[in-house]
Each structure stands twice: as C-alpha cells, then as structure tokens.
Design a protein around this motif. Structure first.
Motif, mmCIF file in Angstrom:
data_model
loop_
_atom_site.group_PDB
_atom_site.id
_atom_site.type_symbol
_atom_site.label_atom_id
_atom_site.label_comp_id
_atom_site.label_asym_id
_atom_site.label_seq_id
_atom_site.Cartn_x
_atom_site.Cartn_y
_atom_site.Cartn_z
ATOM 1 N N THR A 111 0.843 -1.095 0.210
ATOM 2 C CA THR A 111 0.068 -0.188 -0.141
ATOM 3 C C THR A 111 0.997 1.328 0.288
ATOM 4 O OG1 THR A 111 -1.672 -1.122 1.155
ATOM 5 C CG2 THR A 111 -1.635 1.417 1.139
ATOM 6 N N LEU A 112 0.591 2.257 -0.828
ATOM 7 C CA LEU A 112 1.204 3.442 -1.025
ATOM 8 C C LEU A 112 0.514 4.725 -0.653
ATOM 9 C CD1 LEU A 112 3.984 4.419 -2.433
ATOM 10 C CD2 LEU A 112 2.525 5.330 -4.270
ATOM 11 N N ASN A 113 1.175 5.609 0.141
ATOM 12 C CA ASN A 113 0.300 6.724 0.639
ATOM 13 C C ASN A 113 1.300 7.904 0.547
ATOM 14 O OD1 ASN A 113 -2.511 6.424 2.121
ATOM 15 N ND2 ASN A 113 -0.990 4.655 2.952
ATOM 16 N N GLY A 114 0.720 8.988 0.139
ATOM 17 C CA GLY A 114 1.494 10.160 -0.133
ATOM 18 C C GLY A 114 0.757 11.159 -1.058
ATOM 19 N N PRO A 115 1.523 12.188 -1.542
ATOM 20 C CA PRO A 115 0.797 13.349 -2.102
ATOM 21 C C PRO A 115 0.000 12.641 -3.553
ATOM 22 C CG PRO A 115 3.006 14.013 -1.704
ATOM 23 C CD PRO A 115 2.726 12.539 -1.232
ATOM 24 N N GLY A 116 -1.276 13.154 -3.382
ATOM 25 C CA GLY A 116 -2.127 12.476 -4.521
ATOM 26 C C GLY A 116 -2.592 11.219 -4.382
ATOM 27 N N VAL A 117 -2.210 10.403 -3.481
ATOM 28 C CA VAL A 117 -2.292 9.068 -3.532
ATOM 29 C C VAL A 117 -2.532 8.585 -2.012
ATOM 30 C CG1 VAL A 117 -1.282 6.552 -3.734
ATOM 31 C CG2 VAL A 117 -0.530 8.335 -4.964
ATOM 32 N N SER A 118 -3.769 8.079 -1.963
ATOM 33 C CA SER A 118 -4.317 7.675 -0.602
ATOM 34 C C SER A 118 -4.672 6.127 -0.446
ATOM 35 C CB SER A 118 -5.744 8.462 -0.137
ATOM 36 O OG SER A 118 -6.032 8.051 1.194
ATOM 37 N N ALA A 119 -3.832 5.386 0.311
ATOM 38 C CA ALA A 119 -4.263 3.891 0.490
ATOM 39 C C ALA A 119 -4.397 3.136 -0.730
ATOM 40 C CB ALA A 119 -5.304 3.556 1.482
ATOM 41 N N SER A 120 -3.315 3.341 -1.863
ATOM 42 C CA SER A 120 -3.639 2.566 -3.308
ATOM 43 C C SER A 120 -2.766 1.525 -3.025
ATOM 44 C CB SER A 120 -2.755 3.480 -4.102
ATOM 45 O OG SER A 120 -2.460 2.628 -5.257
ATOM 46 N N THR A 121 -3.526 0.355 -3.013
ATOM 47 C CA THR A 121 -2.983 -1.050 -2.799
ATOM 48 C C THR A 121 -2.790 -1.825 -3.926
ATOM 49 O OG1 THR A 121 -3.801 -1.157 -0.541
ATOM 50 C CG2 THR A 121 -3.307 -3.116 -1.524
ATOM 51 N N LEU B 60 -0.565 -5.501 -5.940
ATOM 52 C CA LEU B 60 0.038 -6.816 -5.585
ATOM 53 C C LEU B 60 1.596 -6.696 -6.218
ATOM 54 C CD1 LEU B 60 -2.745 -9.027 -6.258
ATOM 55 C CD2 LEU B 60 -2.115 -8.162 -4.124
ATOM 56 N N THR B 61 2.550 -7.333 -5.585
ATOM 57 C CA THR B 61 3.891 -7.394 -5.966
ATOM 58 C C THR B 61 3.856 -8.217 -7.418
ATOM 59 O OG1 THR B 61 4.262 -9.314 -4.723
ATOM 60 C CG2 THR B 61 4.828 -7.105 -3.697
ATOM 61 N N THR B 62 4.684 -8.006 -8.259
ATOM 62 C CA THR B 62 5.829 -6.749 -8.066
ATOM 63 C C THR B 62 4.641 -5.304 -8.215
ATOM 64 O OG1 THR B 62 7.490 -7.820 -8.853
ATOM 65 C CG2 THR B 62 7.495 -5.379 -9.308
ATOM 66 N N ALA B 63 4.826 -4.511 -7.444
ATOM 67 C CA ALA B 63 3.981 -3.377 -7.638
ATOM 68 C C ALA B 63 4.413 -2.169 -7.980
ATOM 69 C CB ALA B 63 3.177 -2.915 -6.172
ATOM 70 N N THR B 64 3.846 -1.481 -9.012
ATOM 71 C CA THR B 64 4.476 -0.347 -9.614
ATOM 72 C C THR B 64 3.431 1.130 -9.556
ATOM 73 O OG1 THR B 64 5.681 -1.690 -11.121
ATOM 74 C CG2 THR B 64 5.326 0.557 -11.944
ATOM 75 N N TRP B 65 3.844 2.049 -9.204
ATOM 76 C CA TRP B 65 3.342 3.458 -9.288
ATOM 77 C C TRP B 65 4.040 4.388 -10.121
ATOM 78 C CZ3 TRP B 65 3.433 0.473 -4.766
ATOM 79 C CH2 TRP B 65 2.335 0.145 -4.276
ATOM 80 N N SER B 66 3.503 4.630 -11.209
ATOM 81 C CA SER B 66 4.416 5.797 -12.062
ATOM 82 C C SER B 66 3.624 6.918 -12.019
ATOM 83 C CB SER B 66 4.213 5.058 -13.324
ATOM 84 O OG SER B 66 4.805 3.828 -13.652
ATOM 85 N N GLY B 67 4.342 8.076 -12.636
ATOM 86 C CA GLY B 67 3.863 9.336 -12.472
ATOM 87 C C GLY B 67 3.848 10.061 -11.364
ATOM 88 N N LEU B 68 4.666 9.791 -10.714
ATOM 89 C CA LEU B 68 4.587 10.593 -9.118
ATOM 90 C C LEU B 68 5.628 11.874 -9.395
ATOM 91 C CD1 LEU B 68 4.926 7.287 -6.826
ATOM 92 C CD2 LEU B 68 2.977 8.153 -7.576
ATOM 93 N N PRO B 69 5.035 12.894 -8.584
ATOM 94 C CA PRO B 69 5.884 13.999 -8.814
ATOM 95 C C PRO B 69 7.328 13.828 -8.199
ATOM 96 C CG PRO B 69 4.124 14.085 -7.055
ATOM 97 C CD PRO B 69 3.841 12.868 -7.769
ATOM 98 N N GLY B 70 8.326 14.169 -8.961
ATOM 99 C CA GLY B 70 9.894 13.986 -8.311
ATOM 100 C C GLY B 70 10.064 14.886 -6.981
ATOM 101 N N GLY B 71 10.658 14.405 -6.082
ATOM 102 C CA GLY B 71 10.901 14.964 -4.879
ATOM 103 C C GLY B 71 9.802 14.847 -3.557
ATOM 104 N N ALA B 72 8.679 14.240 -4.208
ATOM 105 C CA ALA B 72 7.675 13.966 -3.061
ATOM 106 C C ALA B 72 8.055 12.830 -2.324
ATOM 107 C CB ALA B 72 6.305 13.663 -3.856
ATOM 108 N N THR B 73 7.688 12.679 -1.112
ATOM 109 C CA THR B 73 7.954 11.757 -0.142
ATOM 110 C C THR B 73 6.565 10.720 -0.145
ATOM 111 O OG1 THR B 73 9.714 12.649 0.818
ATOM 112 C CG2 THR B 73 8.803 10.663 2.018
ATOM 113 N N TYR B 74 6.795 9.370 -0.247
ATOM 114 C CA TYR B 74 5.345 8.391 -0.043
ATOM 115 C C TYR B 74 6.052 7.464 1.078
ATOM 116 C CZ TYR B 74 3.563 10.476 -4.344
ATOM 117 O OH TYR B 74 3.031 11.445 -5.187
#
Length: 289
Positions: A72-82, A84-98
């Motif tokens: 599960t990923l949490n951070g700017p613009g993403v809330s509890a996105s779950t 399955l491995t291998t899990a990939t999240w693309s298009g995330l703003p550079g410098g942001a922390t998740y």
C-alpha cells in the motif's frame, strides 16, 4: 530543397535524445500531460517481495521473488493505493515523499526481515525508478525426532525401512561419535546402538552431544528434517550445525561449554523447535485485491 549537409543533420539527430535526458536530469519545468507526453519531473516507485530463506534481511541470488503480496502506497495525490507485487506506481511527482506498507498474511508464522523500518519512506527521483525490496520468511516446526524415538520400535522400523539398516549404521559410523569413556563409537547393530542411546548422560558432554548428533543425522537422512532449514539461535542451517557438532567432537580445543551449546541446539531441534522454512509457506490475506 536538396540536403547539402547530411552530416550536420545526423549530428542533430544524435543530440536530440541527449538533450531530452539532460532536461529530465535537470528537472525541467513540468509539461502538461497528454496521452503522448510524459512529465520529465515525474518518477516511479516499484515494490518487490522476496522470500528470505536464511533470514538475513538481504535477498541472496537463490531466494525467490514472491508475487501477489499486497503493498500500500500513501503520499501526495495517493491515498491507500494497494497493489500486488511486483507493485508499480508511475507518474509520481519528483521530490515527493511516500510511504510503502506491506500487508501481513493471516497465517501468524510469517515474519518480516527487511527493510529494518516499516512503513518505508520513499522519495521519488525525477525520471528514475526507485525500487523497494521487502523480505519475509516463515517459521515451522523442525520435524525432529528425539533420541528416545530412535531407541523405540518406531525408530527401529524407520531404520530398517529400506529392508536393511546397513546404510544408516554406516552413516552413523562415519560420524565422530563417542561413548561414556570418550572412545569412538561405531555401531554395527541396532541393539548396540539402542543401548548406547539410552545410556547417554551429560557426565561426559561429548557423549551427550553424540547422542543428539546421531538422532539429528538420522532425522535428516530419514526425511523428517530438512537440513537446509535455518535455525535462528545459531544463525546457521541444520546441515551446518551437524557439521560443526561433528567437528567439535574431535577438536581438543573444544570446551565443555561449547559442546553443551551444540548439544542444546540439537536437543531443541530434535524436539521440534521452530526453524525458517527453506521454501515459502502458505499465505493468505484478509482482503482480496
């Protein structure tokens, strides 16, 4: 118009990819995203799961990747996105922390070994992929049988399951077993072996260690115990522990305390102590994704 400068045009074509990469590396101003445009300020987080067969917190070459493990990923613009491995999240703003958090199976014998902290904090790098690796292992009983088992009818029957005890007796004779007087013990028959097992005491610690070494050797040979299993108290495999115990019996520098420690570990394993399974155990999750 005729092209009179083919080399110049070729040079420009070679430069274009480099110019694009430089812009990405310098985090150029964000471009409006369309179906065909990728923002050079954005990056990707990939989360992988491996089976940590030796529980050392590092993925070794022989350790398999585990699929379908919820992350599960949490951070700017993403809330509890779950995913399955291998899990990939693309298009995330550079410098942001998740933060990345793993789900744990319903089965309570699973243990997390990596990373050291959880949840994991991840900072997105523009134009790059940041990979996070989670390691887990599962515990199960060793499956060991005690010296008492090998001295009763069930143990006797197991020793003769191939129609003869000769291979097992030869295996025992290859070890550095000793008797109460410290003399080498090489069994030639079951009754002799049984009497030796039942007579073992800690007056001579090498004798007591020998009895547990013999029992565990037979456990592995008989398929009750997987010698590749890791035993956490010694941070070694059972095969390695057997090797160490056998070597200690002929080491003049080995102290009584060292022999006793080896005996205690083998005693625990002969009584079914928990080990790290060399292969992944069953795993189910409370929520289906």
């Amino acid at each position: 118009m005729k092209n009179n400068h083919p080399s110049l045009h070729a040079a420009i074509r070679r430069l274009l990819p480099a110019i694009g990469l430089a812009a990405c590396a310098l985090a150029a101003p964000a471009l409006a995203q369309t179906a065909t445009t990728v923002d050079p300020n954005h990056g990707t987080i990939v989360v992988k799961k491996f089976y940590d067969a030796n529980a050392n917190g590092v993925r070794d070459a022989y350790e398999p990747w585990l699929s379908s493990w919820p992350m599960t990923l949490n951070g700017p613009g993403v809330s509890a996105s779950t995913r399955l491995t291998t899990a990939t999240w693309s298009g995330l703003p550079g410098g942001a922390t998740y933060t990345v958090e793993e789900s744990m199976p319903v089965e309570t014998n699973w243990v997390r070994s990596a990373p050291a902290t959880h949840p994991v904090s991840v900072t997105v790098v523009p134009c790059k992929t940041v990979t996070v690796k989670f390691g887990n292992y599962c515990l199960k009983g060793s499956g060991g049988r005690t010296p008492g088992f090998w001295s009763n009818r069930n143990g006797e029957a197991k020793l003769a399951d191939g129609g003869t005890m000769a291979p097992e007796l030869n295996l025992l004779s290859s070890l550095n077993l000793v008797d109460a007087a410290g003399n080498a013990f090489d069994p030639t028959g079951y009754e002799q072996f049984r009497t030796w097992l039942l007579g073992s005491t800690a007056v001579n610690m090498a004798y007591k260690l020998s009895s547990h070494l013999a029992a565990m050797t037979l456990n592995v040979e008989g398929g009750y115990v997987n010698g590749s299993s890791t035993f956490l108290p010694c941070q070694c495999t059972i095969d390695e522990l057997l090797e160490d115990a056998n070597a200690a019996l002929t080491d003049p520098a080995a102290t009584r305390e060292q022999l006793e420690q080896l005996k205690n570990w083998l005693d625990q394993l002969n009584n079914g102590a928990a080990v790290v399974s060399p292969t992944p155990c069953k795993r189910t999750f409370a929520t289906t994704y």
